[in-house]
Every structure is written in structure tokens, then in C-alpha cells.
Design a protein around this motif. Structure first.
Motif: not given
Length: 911
Positions: A32-35, A37, A342-343, A346-347, A349-350
Motif C-alpha cells: 500500500m501507499t503510506p497515508q 494525517t 486518513t484511516n 488506509q483501509i 488501500e488494503q
């Protein structure tokens, strides 16, 4: 025989491993690409305190005088911060708990096979993302997060592993060591410019792992004064550390404090399973970015903790380990909305990476996407959430992000279990095929049912092997183009040779069906229902121990439905008595919860009394008593006396906090080692050898006992002795015309195959009895399927310094001792009834496989973590039964047939 054993072990190893591919593969997704805040965090540094083994109730409740054990923590709850209960998951052990807190995910069960002391899988963690981390505590915990630190930014300082001694005079020193070193660290930082500049950076974590409470809980129980005093000490030191940190940073208000635990502990001082006492841990947060206490008039929870702890007016916010408690944050609504956005990204993207991986590995016409979260819906939700944030509609944005997180998590679970049905179908196909093949082997080679029925097969048609080869090639190609893991090939291709072997025996199947058609239908149905009932009782006994009591009561009635009651009344009465006596044990509390050293000593006295009786009877029975046998009996009795003295002495030494005496430790290990040799010195006469095995085993078992379980092997062995006589009486009536006296039968290293008879229906009962007694050995004094059933104090005669492998090995041997006694007894049954060990092995495999199929369908990966852990344990135990059978059978044969001599003159014996 070796071929069948090897094949059976191979098949069952595959079936055993299959659940980790079907139910418990790693949940981690990479790529994944880091995300991040976009807003700055409210704190520059975090002080993380983890009190290993601290129960929530013991911290929050008031003592008998109405005072708090932790006044500083209670003051935080009422005046400075937020509090609640942190809910852990199975297994409630230190490594998974710390991984959930620091890495943010629940470790999957496959990590069990790879060890919990180091990282079995690559994952990111809070400590990896810090600028610097300083940590103090146990070497086991600190090492797993420092491993692979490429940036050299995680610093650890730990005491020696030998300090983790359950028998030490004062184990609170484990915690005072940590606190003292932290104070010294901040004092040194004032005089070290390089260190001073590092600790004043942002993204700093100070991690304090406190093991004293866990060690005191194991050694003295959570209800002890030692456990409570350790909580008071930690509370006092927390106050001092907070003051030290605030003074060092000049009260800049940029330090956040968190105090929590990795797991709890049962009342009897163990953990690992899913009992609420193990899964409920305290969580207190205060300092930078943490919301102040909120007074409320009423709160709704499913428990009564608030009233018991007198905290009903302070808002309780429960959390799950690994999930950020946003409601505890004292930040702006914008920060909360951006964090949730952001959370969610992130999820999501997973989810996208997981979907892409599965789509690329599946044929396009077979791929079924997760329809609840299409690409269009993803874009719409993200666009709308960003719009709400711009319009300052933060509550709506947070709600929408939570909806997206929920859908993404469902989608992740969908793709994570995408192949479950396909794999489960193949494993079940293999199960059924193997059970069928084993049954056909019994019928064809070891059963007189086929006598008179023609089973001569014509040359098998070439069509059958060609068809299976074609299917195998097709399956291989199907898996190859989908880039499946190599384990998929094993699960999918293994059933093919098994079913090919089954279909080659069509004549045997036809002959058996023909023979069954001549069997009276009511009688056949009665036997079938009785067998099904017996298997279901075995299955239910894994959930309810009292079902073993019901089974033993039913076994006690066996003489009444046969001719045994009229032909051998005294033996039948003994059978009834010991069945009913053994039936009491499953009704008693799980071993370890109520230790009673006097019961252990009492069991030793009973063994000595029985030994005296046997020695007297042997002297009367023989014209001349061989000196070697007399010495052996005296040595074994002396070993039991030493065991009793060591148990009693160690117990009182630990009560006085004087540790484990070295002499006791030496004697314990010596007795353990000698218990493997002593039986080999006795004559291979059936009862002489079995009694020698019993006394040697009991001398070790006493050292590993803490209460009533010390009586269990003794009662079990008495029942086994009676069982041998019962089987001899049964065989005389049904098969063998001339019976040899049991007292004259000897074990032999090599049994003549010609002496083994064909099987009869009564042998199915014997195989069932063996499985039933093995299950009774598992669950007779505790629930082996639950990790918290085992009391670590049972190994204190051998060692008190924490050593998981040594302690685990000793506890495992304690579990196996009743197994060995049952298997040795069955070796005697095989000899006296001339039963083929090969046929026995195949019958036991069939019974255990039928049970395994039950538990395979009962495995859970959702719901209560107590249920999940128990379902896994049940399946593993049954699948291990075959492997244990091979090992125990070899051990039993060695113990019963091998002969050593004190004078170095081995003797040869024949039947």
C-alpha cells in the motif's frame, strides 16, 4: 505396517496443516501507499506503561477497607484523563498482546507455529515509525520490536532472563529495576548533550514493560497480597515517573501517558485463553491530546463493573487492542475528521490491493467481486467525505468514513476467505477417502467377514488410472494458471490417489455389501446407532467434561449386558467400582484452581501401600525371590518417598519465599530421568512390568502435581489392570478355546504374526475403549483444549525461573503420563487377546477421523475468541491423536518389551 503408518502420518499432517490455510492465513496486506494525517499531532512524545498480566478488576476495585490499591491511577481517572477496559483477544499471551497494542493488528493463529518471541511476519509498528524509542523491561518482549531496526533508533535495556524467577523472595524487583533505570536515564540525559537533544525531538516513545505483576500472579495468584502489593508499588512509581518526566521537559504539556496491560489472568494464575478475566485489561490515558474526565449520570454496559468499582459517574470508554480510541482524544473536530479520513483511505488501500491480488490469481470468468464496494461507490464516498470536511460538517464526514471503513473491512474479509469453500471441499474429500480406504484395509486383510466371499479382482481396467491421471493433470493446470500456493496442490491432488486406491477395491466393497445384506437389519441398525452414540459422547466430552462421567457410568454397566457378570463376578465388581471412581474426576474443578499439597502426599502414600501389597504377593507367589527384583521394588518405593518429601519441602520453601532448594531440584530431575529406566529393569511378566511402569510414572507425576490430579493416574491404572482381566474373560467366552493365565503371560519384543487372529465385532469395542480412555486421559483432570487449564506451579519442583520450553516440556510430559499408562495397558490387551496392532491402528484412525470431521466443521474464525481458540484446540487435539498414537505405541512397546539388568546380564524371555 510401516507403510500404512507412514501413509497415515503423511495424510494427517496434511489435514492438520490445512486449517491454517483455510481458516487462519495471515491478515496482513503489503504494497500500500503510506497515508498520513496532514495536521500536526497534539503530543511530541509518549510514555507507554504496560503492566504484564494486570487484570482490570484488580486495578480499579476498592479493597476491603474501601480504599483504592492505585490511588494515583484513580486520581487520573477522576481528574486528569480518560479510562476504560481494553479487550484483548486469544491467545492472551504477551507477544500477541504487545503486537496488537504497538503494531495495531491482531496476530493470526499461524504465528503459533513460528514462535512469539520474534517477528514471524513482516509488519510495521509504532516503534518503527518513531524518531527514537527507548525501552526497558523483559528481554523477551523488547527484543521482538528491536529486531530488524535498520535505522538504529530503537534502544533497549533489559535485565537478565534468570531474574524472572517465580520462586524468588521478591519479584517486584523486576518492576523497580525498570523504574530505577528510567529515572537514571533522565538524570543522565541532563548531563549528556547528545542524548539531551535526541530526547527533545518529536516522535519519541518511552516504553516501560513491567513484568512483576504477571510473575507474582503466576507464583501467588491474583488474589494474593503479593499481587496487590505489586499493584501498589507500580502505582507509586507511576506517580514518580510522571513527575520526573514533567520536570525534565519543563511541564511543556507535550507528553502523553498511557497505562495498560497486554492480558489479564485467571484466579488460578494462568492465561492464554479467552476468559473475561484474561481478556479484560485496564486502559488509562492522560496528558497531551487526551480528553479530560467526563461526568455522566448513567452508563449502559453488559457487566456490573462500574457499580463494583464505584466509577459509575465517570465515563468509561472501552477499546479493543489495536484500534485507536478517537473518542478519548482532546483535539479539534477537524483533526478527528482528517484522522478518520486518513484511516478510511488506509483501509481502503488494503482492500484494493487484496482485490487486485485475488483478481490476478483467478480466471476472469470465475472471479466474483465484492459487490457492496464497487469502484464507483468508493469514489463517491471519498468525494462526499472530503466535501463535508471542506464545508466543516465534521460529524457527517466522520460518519461517512466509518461507513467506508466498515465496508472495506467486510471486503477484506471476503477476499481473505475467497478460497475457503474450495479448499475445505478438497480436505473433506480427502478425509472421507482416507477413512474409506482404511476401512477397506481392515475388511480385506484383518477381518473374517470376507471369508467365503470371492474378492479376486480381475485385471483392473486401464480406464480407471487414465481417468485419475487426466483429472490430476486438469487440476494441476487449473492451479498453475491461477498461480496458487504449493499447498493448494497438496490439498487438491492428495484425494486423487486415495480415491483411486478405494475404487480399486470395488470387489471388496461389493462383497462387504453383500455380506451386510445377510445381517439382521435391526441388529445392524442397533450396532450402528450404538457406535454413533459413542462417537458423539466423545465429541461432546471436548465441550462438557461431565460427558466423560456419563460415558464411564455407561461403561460400568458393560458386565450386565454380557455374560461377564455371572462368570466373573469379582472382576466385574472391580470394573464397576473403578469406572465409577474414575467418573468422579471429570466432575471436579479443573486442576490447579484449588491446590492441595496434602492430596499429593496422600496419593504417594497410596502408591506405597499398593507397592507393599504387590511385593508381599510376589514373595508369596514365587518360591525364591530374586535379589534384583527386590532391589528394584525398594528403589521404586524409595523414589516415591523422595517425591513426596520434595513436593512437601518445595511447597513450604516457596511459601516462605526462600526459593527452590537446589537439593530438591537435583532430586526431582534425577527421579524424572530414572523413571524411564526403572521399568526396563523389571521382568517382562505382564503385571510385574505394568506395575513397575505405574510406580515409576507416579514418582514423576507426584512432582508435577498440585492437588487431586495426583490420584488420577493411580485410579486410571487400577481400571486398566481390571480391563485386561475383563478382556481375557470376554475372549475366553467368544474366540479362544484355551486361555493362558494372565499372571503367566509375558511381553515379547517380536510378536509372531501367525499368533494374531482375525478381527471380530468385539474388537471395534476394544478400539473404542482405547479412544475413550485416551480422551479421558486428556480431559480427566482439566480441559487441555484451553491453555489456561495448566498451572505453572506444577513444575516448581524442577525449576522456578521462567523458561517456556522447559516448562512446556515438563507440562507436556505430565499430560502424556496417563496416555503412556493407557497405551501400556492396551499393549497387554493386545498380547492377551492376540490382537493385531495394525488393525488396531487403522480402527483408531477411523474413529479419530470421524471425530476430526466433526471438529473441522465446528472450527470458528469469528464470534467469541474463547470459542475460536477452543474450536482450533479441539481439531488440533483430534488430529494429533494419530501422531500421538504412533509415538505412544512405540514408547509403550519399549517400556513393556525391553529388558535391562542391574548386573549387566540381559535375559531373554519367550511366551
Amino acid at each position: 505396517m510401516l507403510l500404512y503408518v507412514t501413509l497415515g502420518l503423511l495424510v494427517h499432517f496434511v489435514f492438520f496443516a490445512s486449517i491454517f490455510d483455510i481458516y487462519f492465513t495471515s491478515p496482513l496486506v503489503h504494497g500500500m501507499t503510506p497515508q498520513f494525517t496532514p495536521l500536526p499531532p497534539p503530543a511530541k512524545r509518549l510514555m507507554l506503561f504496560v503492566a504484564d498480566g494486570l487484570r482490570a478488576d484488580k486495578l480499579y476495585e476498592l479493597d476491603e477497607d474501601g480504599n483504592s490499591r492505585a490511588p494515583f491511577v484513580r486520581n487520573i481517572i477522576m481528574n486528569e484523563g480518560s479510562w476504560g477496559i481494553s479487550h484483548t483477544r486469544v491467545p492472551t499471551e504477551s507477544r500477541p498482546g504487545h503486537v496488537a497494542m504497538i503494531a495495531g493488528f491482531y496476530e493470526d493463529v499461524s504465528a503459533v507455529a513460528k514462535g512469539w518471541k520474534e517477528n514471524p511476519v513482516e509488519f510495521d509498528s509504532l516503534l518503527n515509525e518513531t524518531r527514537y524509542t527507548w525501552s526497558w523491561g523483559s528481554p523477551d518482549i523488547l527484543a521482538m520490536f528491536a529486531k530488524g531496526d535498520l535505522r538504529s533508533h530503537i534502544f533497549t535495556e533489559s535485565y537478565d532472563a534468570s531474574s524472572e524467577d517465580f520462586g524468588a523472595h521478591d519479584v517486584t524487583k523486576l518492576d523497580t529495576w525498570v523504574f530505577d533505570h528510567v529515572k537514571e536515564f533522565f538524570h543522565a540525559a541532563r548531563n549528556n548533550q547528545s542524548l539531551f537533544s535526541k530526547v527533545n525531538e518529536d516522535k519519541i516513545v518511552f516504553f516501560l514493560h513491567l513484568l512483576g505483576i504477571d510473575t507474582n500472579g503466576h507464583a501467588h495468584r491474583p488474589s494474593s497480597r503479593e499481587y496487590s502489593d505489586n499493584i501498589k508499588l507500580v502505582d507509586k512509581e507511576l506517580k514518580e515517573i510522571e513527575s520526573t518526566v514533567k520536570d525534565f521537559y519543563g511541564n511543556d504539556g507535550k507528553t502523553a501517558f498511557i497505562f495498560t496491560a497486554d492480558h489479564g489472568m485467571t484466579d488460578w494464575g494462568s492465561h492464554g485463553a479467552g476468559h473475561p478475566l484474561e481478556t479484560c485489561t485496564p486502559f488509562i490515558a492522560w496528558g497531551a491530546g487526551i480528553r479530560l474526565p467526563q461526568k455522566v449520570s448513567a452508563q449502559k454496559f453488559d457487566d456490573s463493573y462500574l457499580q463494583e468499582w464505584k466509577l459509575e459517574n465517570w465515563k468509561r470508554q472501552d477499546i479493543n487492542q489495536g484500534i485507536i480510541p478517537v473518542d478519548m482524544l482532546n483535539t479539534s473536530d477537524l483533526f478527528k475528521a482528517e484522522s478518520m479520513f486518513t484511516n478510511a483511505v488506509q483501509i481502503l488501500e488494503q482492500f484494493k490491493v487484496k482485490m487486485t491480488q485475488k483478481k490476478e490469481a483467478t480466471l476472469s470468468f470465475l472471479f466474483t467481486p465484492f459487490k457492496s464496494l464497487s469502484d464507483t461507490k468508493q469514489a463517491n464516498i471519498l468525494r462526499k467525505a472530503r466535501y463535508y470536511i471542506k464545508q466543516k460538517k465534521y460529524d457527517e464526514a466522520v460518519s461517512l468514513c466509518r461507513q467506508l471503513i466498515h465496508l472495506a473491512l467486510r471486503g477484506l474479509a471476503y477476499y481473505h476467505t475467497y478460497d475457503r469453500f474450495f479448499l475445505a471441499f478438497n480436505v473433506v474429500l480427502g478425509f472421507v477417502g482416507w477413512t474409506s480406504y482404511a476401512s477397506l484395509l481392515i475388511i480385506k486383510s484383518h477381518c473374517n467377514l470376507m471369508r467365503g466371499v470371492s474378492t479376486e479382482a480381475k485385471n483392473p481396467s486401464r480406464l480407471l488410472p487414465c481417468a485419475f491421471v487426466a483429472v490430476g493433470v486438469s487440476v494441476t493446470f487449473f492451479l498453475l494458471i491461477q498461480a496458487c500456493p504449493w499447498t493448494y496442490y497438496v490439498y487438491c491432488l492428495l484425494p486423487l490417489p486415495i480415491w483411486y486406491a478405494v475404487l480399486r477395491e470395488i470387489p471388496v466393497i461389493q462383497g462387504f455389501v453383500t455380506l451386510l445384506s445377510t445381517f439382521p437389519p435391526r441388529r445392524f441398525l442397533g450396532y450402528l446407532l450404538l457406535f454413533i452414540l459413542g462417537v458423539e459422547v466423545l465429541v461432546l466430552s471436548f465441550f462438557y467434561r461431565y460427558m466423560l462421567t456419563a460415558g464411564l457410568v455407561a461403561l460400568a454397566a458393560w458386565p450386565f449386558i454380557t455374560a461377564l457378570w455371572t462368570r466373573a463376578k469379582s472382576i466385574s465388581l472391580s470394573w464397576i467400582f473403578f469406572c465409577l471412581l474414575l467418573a468422579v474426576f471429570p466432575l471436579m474443578p479443573v486442576v490447579g484452581r484449588k491446590p492441595d499439597i496434602f492430596l499429593v502426599v496422600g496419593a504417594g502414600l497410596l502408591v506405597l501401600l499398593l507397592s507393599l501389597f504387590v511385593v508381599t504377593s510376589v514373595i508369596k507367589r514365587k518360591d525364591s525371590f530374586i535379589n534384583e527384583e527386590l532391589v528394584l521394588h525398594l528403589l521404586q518405593m524409595l523414589s516415591v518417598v523422595f517425591s513426596m518429601c520434595v513436593v512437601y519441602g518445595t511447597h513450604h520453601s516457596l511459601l516462605k519465599k526462600q526459593g527452590l532448594p537446589l537439593l530438591n531440584q537435583i532430586v526431582s530431575w534425577t527421579i524424572l530421568a530414572s523413571s524411564f529406566v526403572m521399568p526396563l529393569l523389571s521382568p517382562p511378566v505382564l503385571f510385574d512390568r505394568l506395575f513397575s511402569i505405574l510406580v515409576s510414572s507416579m514418582s514423576t507425576y507426584l512432582l508435577l502435581s498440585t492437588g487431586y490430579e495426583a490420584l488420577f493416574p493411580l485410579v486410571l491404572s487400577c481400571l486398566m489392570f481390571v480391563w485386561i482381566h475383563m478382556e481375557q474373560e470376554t475372549l475366553q467366552h467368544s474366540v479362544v478355546s484355551c486361555k493362558q493365565k494372565v499372571s503367566t503371560i509375558q511381553f515379547a519384543c517380536n510378536t509372531d504374526a501367525a499368533q494374531c487372529r482375525d478381527l471380530c465385532l468385539d474388537d471395534i469395542r476394544r478400539a473404542f475403549f482405547l479412544v475413550f480412555f485416551l480422551v479421558t486421559a486428556f480431559f480427566g483432570t482439566g480441559n487441555i483444549a484451553s491453555v489456561n487449564s495448566f498451572d505453572p506451579s506444577s513444575v516448581y519442583c524442577f525449576l522456578t525461573v521462567f523458561s517456556p520450553f522447559k516448562m512446556g516440556a515438563l507440562i507436556m510430559w505430565k499430560i502424556l503420563i496417563p496416555f503412556v499408562l493407557v497405551m501400556c495397558a492396551f499393549e497387554a490387551v493386545q498380547v492377551t487377546t492376540q490382537l493385531s496392532s495394525k488393525s488396531l491402528f487403522l480402527m483408531v484412525i477411523n474413529i479419530s477421523d470421524i471425530m476430526a470431521l466433526h471438529f473441522f466443521f465446528l472450527i470458528k474464525d469469528h464470534g467469541s475468541w474463547l470459542d475460536i481458540g477452543t474450536s482450533i484446540s479441539h481439531y488440533v487435539i483430534v488430529m494429533s491423536m494419530t501422531i500421538f498414537m504412533v509415538f505412544l505405541n512405540c514408547l509403550a512397546q519399549m517400556l513393556t518389551t525391553r529388558k535391562l539388568s542391574l548386573c549387566g546380564r540381559p535375559k531373554s524371555h519367550v511366551i
